[in-house]
Every structure is written in structure tokens, then in C-alpha cells.
Enzyme design. Structure first.
Site, PDB file in Angstrom:
ATOM      1  CE1 TYR A   1      -9.166  -3.801   0.237  1.00  0.00           C
ATOM      2  CE2 TYR A   1      -8.532  -1.910  -0.764  1.00  0.00           C
ATOM      3  CZ  TYR A   1      -8.109  -2.686   0.093  1.00  0.00           C
ATOM      4  OH  TYR A   1      -6.742  -2.940   0.762  1.00  0.00           O
TER       5      TYR A   1
ATOM      6  CG  ASN B   1      -3.575  -2.311   7.044  1.00  0.00           C
ATOM      7  OD1 ASN B   1      -3.366  -1.816   5.663  1.00  0.00           O
ATOM      8  ND2 ASN B   1      -4.670  -2.829   7.011  1.00  0.00           N
TER       9      ASN B   1
ATOM     10  CE  LYS C   1      -3.755  -2.021   1.783  1.00  0.00           C
ATOM     11  NZ  LYS C   1      -4.683  -2.493   3.237  1.00  0.00           N
TER      12      LYS C   1
ATOM     13  CG  HIS D   1      -5.017  -6.662  -0.656  1.00  0.00           C
ATOM     14  ND1 HIS D   1      -5.670  -6.133   0.961  1.00  0.00           N
ATOM     15  CD2 HIS D   1      -5.275  -7.296  -1.145  1.00  0.00           C
ATOM     16  CE1 HIS D   1      -7.012  -8.234  -0.212  1.00  0.00           C
ATOM     17  NE2 HIS D   1      -6.360  -8.232  -1.571  1.00  0.00           N
TER      18      HIS D   1
ATOM     19  CD  GLU E   1      -8.378  -9.895  -3.735  1.00  0.00           C
ATOM     20  OE1 GLU E   1      -7.457  -9.564  -3.712  1.00  0.00           O
ATOM     21  OE2 GLU E   1      -9.400  -9.502  -2.846  1.00  0.00           O
TER      22      GLU E   1
HETATM   23  P1  IDP Z   1      -6.481  -7.450   5.634  1.00  0.00           P
HETATM   24  O1  IDP Z   1      -7.114  -6.280   5.170  1.00  0.00           O
HETATM   25  O2  IDP Z   1      -6.587  -7.787   6.724  1.00  0.00           O
HETATM   26  O3  IDP Z   1      -8.176  -8.820   4.783  1.00  0.00           O
HETATM   27  P2  IDP Z   1     -10.606  -6.547   5.805  1.00  0.00           P
HETATM   28  O4  IDP Z   1     -10.992  -6.717   6.799  1.00  0.00           O
HETATM   29  O5  IDP Z   1     -10.279  -6.655   4.707  1.00  0.00           O
HETATM   30  O6  IDP Z   1      -8.767  -6.786   6.196  1.00  0.00           O
HETATM   31  O7  IDP Z   1     -10.540  -4.832   5.824  1.00  0.00           O
HETATM   32  C1  IDP Z   1      -9.494  -4.482   4.018  1.00  0.00           C
HETATM   33  C2  IDP Z   1      -8.860  -3.278   4.923  1.00  0.00           C
HETATM   34  O8  IDP Z   1      -9.704  -2.444   4.907  1.00  0.00           O
HETATM   35  C3  IDP Z   1      -7.571  -3.099   6.018  1.00  0.00           C
HETATM   36  O9  IDP Z   1      -6.680  -3.412   5.175  1.00  0.00           O
HETATM   37  C4  IDP Z   1      -7.277  -2.005   6.625  1.00  0.00           C
HETATM   38  O10 IDP Z   1      -6.619  -1.209   5.483  1.00  0.00           O
HETATM   39  C5  IDP Z   1      -8.674  -1.104   6.080  1.00  0.00           C
HETATM   40  N1  IDP Z   1     -10.156  -0.949   7.504  1.00  0.00           N
HETATM   41  C6  IDP Z   1      -9.931  -2.398   7.792  1.00  0.00           C
HETATM   42  N2  IDP Z   1     -11.169  -2.203   9.171  1.00  0.00           N
HETATM   43  C7  IDP Z   1     -10.457  -0.794   9.020  1.00  0.00           C
HETATM   44  C8  IDP Z   1     -10.659   0.297  10.643  1.00  0.00           C
HETATM   45  O11 IDP Z   1     -11.593  -0.569  11.140  1.00  0.00           O
HETATM   46  N3  IDP Z   1     -10.134   1.483  10.395  1.00  0.00           N
HETATM   47  C9  IDP Z   1      -9.395   1.610   9.018  1.00  0.00           C
HETATM   48  N4  IDP Z   1      -9.380   1.084   8.426  1.00  0.00           N
HETATM   49  C10 IDP Z   1      -9.886  -0.032   7.986  1.00  0.00           C
HETATM   50 MG    MG Z   2      -9.538  -8.015   3.837  1.00  0.00          MG
END
Ligand code: IDP
Ligand code: MG
Length: 151
Positions: A49, A113, A9, A116, A127
Site C-alpha cells: 500500500y 471492504n 481481506k 483488494h 503486486e
Molecule cells: P481500492 O481498494 O478501491 O483500490 P484505494 O483508494 O486504492 O481503493 O484504497 C485502498 C484501500 O484503503 C481501500 O480498499 C480501503 O480498504 C482503504 N481506504 C481507502 N479510502 C479509505 C477511507 O476513506 N477510509 C478508510 N479506509 C479507506
Molecule cells: Mg487501490
């Protein structure tokens, strides 16, 4: 065979962590099928997404992923690869991710974070098709040696 779409990212690219993160995936034994530096536009972000549309963080997520260039990769390996990659990536919230994971070693903010990774073989295929043309991928599997053939 399984493959995962990986996105390094914008924060990973800006912080110079492309090499260290790809190194971990390569050193683990995963094979790169595709790799490129690109900018994600809003349409692509929304498509990728789509499962999160309507959630409170969706707008921020689209904003984040479209804010600066990303590196996208397809990594492939034997059955179980997706689960292994997800374990290497760590929990969604880096503050709660275990040390030794990518998010647990390099991050602290859930909104930044770093990486992905596809969460199932089906999402890996979906994807991959969103981000790569078939001609951009090296995909020949040699059954004799149980490994990818690079052309
Ligand atoms: P993942 O990336 O661990 O699979 P997902 O639940 O699929 O997590 O969420 C996709 C992305 O959305 C996350 O990697 C993060 O960038 C963002 N995200 C998820 N939950 C939150 C949140 O509570 N606050 C802000 N961003 C979030
Ligand atoms: Mg995810």
C-alpha cells in the site's frame, strides 16, 4: 494477457466469503494463476500500500490488513481483465458500490471492504511480485488456444 492481484481481506476470510467471492471470479471466466492463505505482516502491508502512505486512513489500513489471515490470488485473462475485475469489485466504499458488485453485495463499511484488486496492468505485475514467488504461479500461455496451460 493481464493479471490482477486479489486479496480477500481479513473480513472476507472471517465472514466465510472466500468461496463466494472466488466463485464469482472463476465463473466470470478468469483463471487462477496463484492462490494461498497467509498472514500479511506490517512490512508487506506497507510495501503493498506504499501509494497510500501519508493518507489519513493509512495506519488503519495497515492495521486492518495485518489483523488476521487473508487469501491472496492472482487471476489472469485477456487484455481488459483488470478493468473487468475492478468493475466486479465495485466502488471503494461498499455503501456506495452498485448491487451486483462484490463490495455492493457483501459489504457496507469503507474500512471493511472485503477485497483488494490491482488497478492497472502495471500494479498487477508489481503486486503479484510482492506476494508470489515465480515458482508459485502457473503462467504458461498457449497461443494456439489463447488460454493458460496448467501444469
Ligand atoms: P481500492 O481498494 O478501491 O483500490 P484505494 O483508494 O486504492 O481503493 O484504497 C485502498 C484501500 O484503503 C481501500 O480498499 C480501503 O480498504 C482503504 N481506504 C481507502 N479510502 C479509505 C477511507 O476513506 N477510509 C478508510 N479506509 C479507506
Ligand atoms: Mg487501490
Amino acid at each position: 494477457m493481464e493479471r490482477a492481484l486479489i486479496i480477500l481481506k481479513p473480513d472476507a476470510v472471517q465472514r466465510g466469503l472466500v468461496g463466494p467471492i472466488l466463485t464469482r471470479l472463476e465463473q466470470r471466466g478468469l483463471k487462477l494463476q496463484g492462490l494461498k492463505l497467509m498472514r500479511v505482516d506490517e512490512g508487506l502491508a506497507r510495501r503493498h500500500y506504499a501509494e497510500h502512505e501519508g493518507k489519513a486512513f493509512f495506519a488503519g489500513l495497515v492495521n486492518y490488513i495485518t489483523s488476521a489471515p487473508v487469501v491472496v490470488a492472482v487471476v489472469a485473462g485477456k487484455s481488459g481483465t483488470i478493468e473487468m475485475v475492478r468493475t466486479m469489485v465495485g466502488a471503494t466504499n461498499p455503501a456506495k458500490a452498485a448491487p451486483g458488485t462484490i463490495r455492493g453485495d457483501f459489504g457496507v463499511e469503507i474500512g471493511r471492504n472485503l477485497i483488494h484488486a490491482s488497478d492497472s496492468p502495471e500494479s498487477g505485475e508489481r503486486e503479484t511480485a510482492i506476494f508470489f514467488q515465480p515458482t508459485e504461479l502457473i503462467t504458461s500461455w498457449d497461443r494456439a488456444t489463447d488460454s493458460w496451460i496448467y501444469e
